[in-house]
Design an enzyme around this catalytic site. Structure first.
Site, PDB file in Angstrom:
ATOM      1  N   GLY A 138      -7.708   9.103  -0.352  1.00  0.00           N
ATOM      2  CA  GLY A 138      -8.115   9.939   0.771  1.00  0.00           C
ATOM      3  C   GLY A 138      -8.186  11.417   0.457  1.00  0.00           C
ATOM      4  CG  HIS A 189      -2.025   0.989   1.146  1.00  0.00           C
ATOM      5  ND1 HIS A 189      -1.833   2.320   1.429  1.00  0.00           N
ATOM      6  CD2 HIS A 189      -3.338   0.849   0.813  1.00  0.00           C
ATOM      7  CE1 HIS A 189      -2.979   2.966   1.272  1.00  0.00           C
ATOM      8  NE2 HIS A 189      -3.907   2.097   0.905  1.00  0.00           N
TER       9      HIS A 189
END
Length: 251
Positions: A173, A95
């Site tokens: 995000g 990630h």
């Protein structure tokens, strides 16, 4: 060949209480979910076992990370052997938050991937470029460079246990989402690279999912794209709209 739609909910380090996590799982358990979609929920490590025990049986639990050693003096880490012993079937590796905040190189991600596969654990393998890299026209170059060390360590048969998650770093995000065309073009390029670097069969069968501010409003359009085989969802996995995302491929 038809690739099974895949949705992963990456809870990251959220929410911050046991009660909130249990409530989240209970909401998923009672939801009317598309049975043709493979659903994976990834809570923080401390909650893997308790949530695994209460999660609906047609969904799976994933770890958010693991180390490449089975045991030893590695304070704070969790091993593939421990995940396998706990019957955790998936792990997220590579990630962008692991790469940027914790300085994991693509070579480390590849070593972790090999270690997880050797213990029978399937891998959600994350790749993706920064905004500067996209603006410089380096998206394909970056994704290929992140995949190459993994390809070097894997056998062709290993790819049946890999889900590639394309997550443009600039969209995680931030509320920014790759346009449908950007997502499709990039994931088509990733599939073409797998065809060349591994095999056409692997490229055709490997699921390539999208992650980057996916929500209930944009998931339907993205799910229709031929090279988008599902989503890895961050913030929206904590909200009621997550059910809509899981069902976004429903006919």
């Amino acid at each position: 060949m038809a690739r099974q739609f895949f949705v992963g909910g990456n809870l990251k380090m959220n929410p911050d209480t046991v009660a909130a996590k249990v409530a989240l799982i209970k909401a998923i358990n009672v939801a009317d979910l598309d049975p043709t979609t493979e659903l994976v929920i990834s809570p923080p490590t401390i909650y893997l076992l308790p949530l695994k025990d209460i999660l609906r049986k047609d969904a799976k639990i994933a770890a958010q990370n693991c180390y490449f050693k089975d045991s030893g003096a590695f304070t704070g880490e969790i091993s593939p052997a421990q995940l396998a012993d706990a019957e955790i079937p998936f792990v997220i590796l590579g990630h962008s938050e692991r790469r940027t905040l914790f300085h994991e190189t693509s070579e480390i991600v590849a070593t972790k991937t090999r270690a997880a596969l050797d213990k029978g654990i399937s891998v959600i393998l994350c790749i993706g470029e920064t905004l500067a890299q996209r603006e410089a026209g380096e998206t394909a170059k970056v994704n290929e460079a992140q995949l190459e060390p993994v390809i070097d360590l894997l056998k062709e048969s290993d790819w049946s246990k890999i889900v590639v998650a394309y997550e443009p770093v600039w969209a995680i995000g931030t509320g920014k989402v790759a346009t449908s065309q950007q997502a499709q073009d990039t994931q088509k390029d990733i599939r073409a690279f797998l065809s060349k670097a591994v095999s056409p069969a692997v490229a055709e069968s490997t699921r390539i999912i999208y992650g980057g501010s996916v929500n209930g409003s944009n998931c339907k359009e993205l799910a229709k794209l031929p090279d988008v085989d599902g989503f890895l969802v961050g913030g929206a996995s904590l909200k009621p709209e997550f059910v809509d995302i899981v069902n976004s491929n429903k006919v």
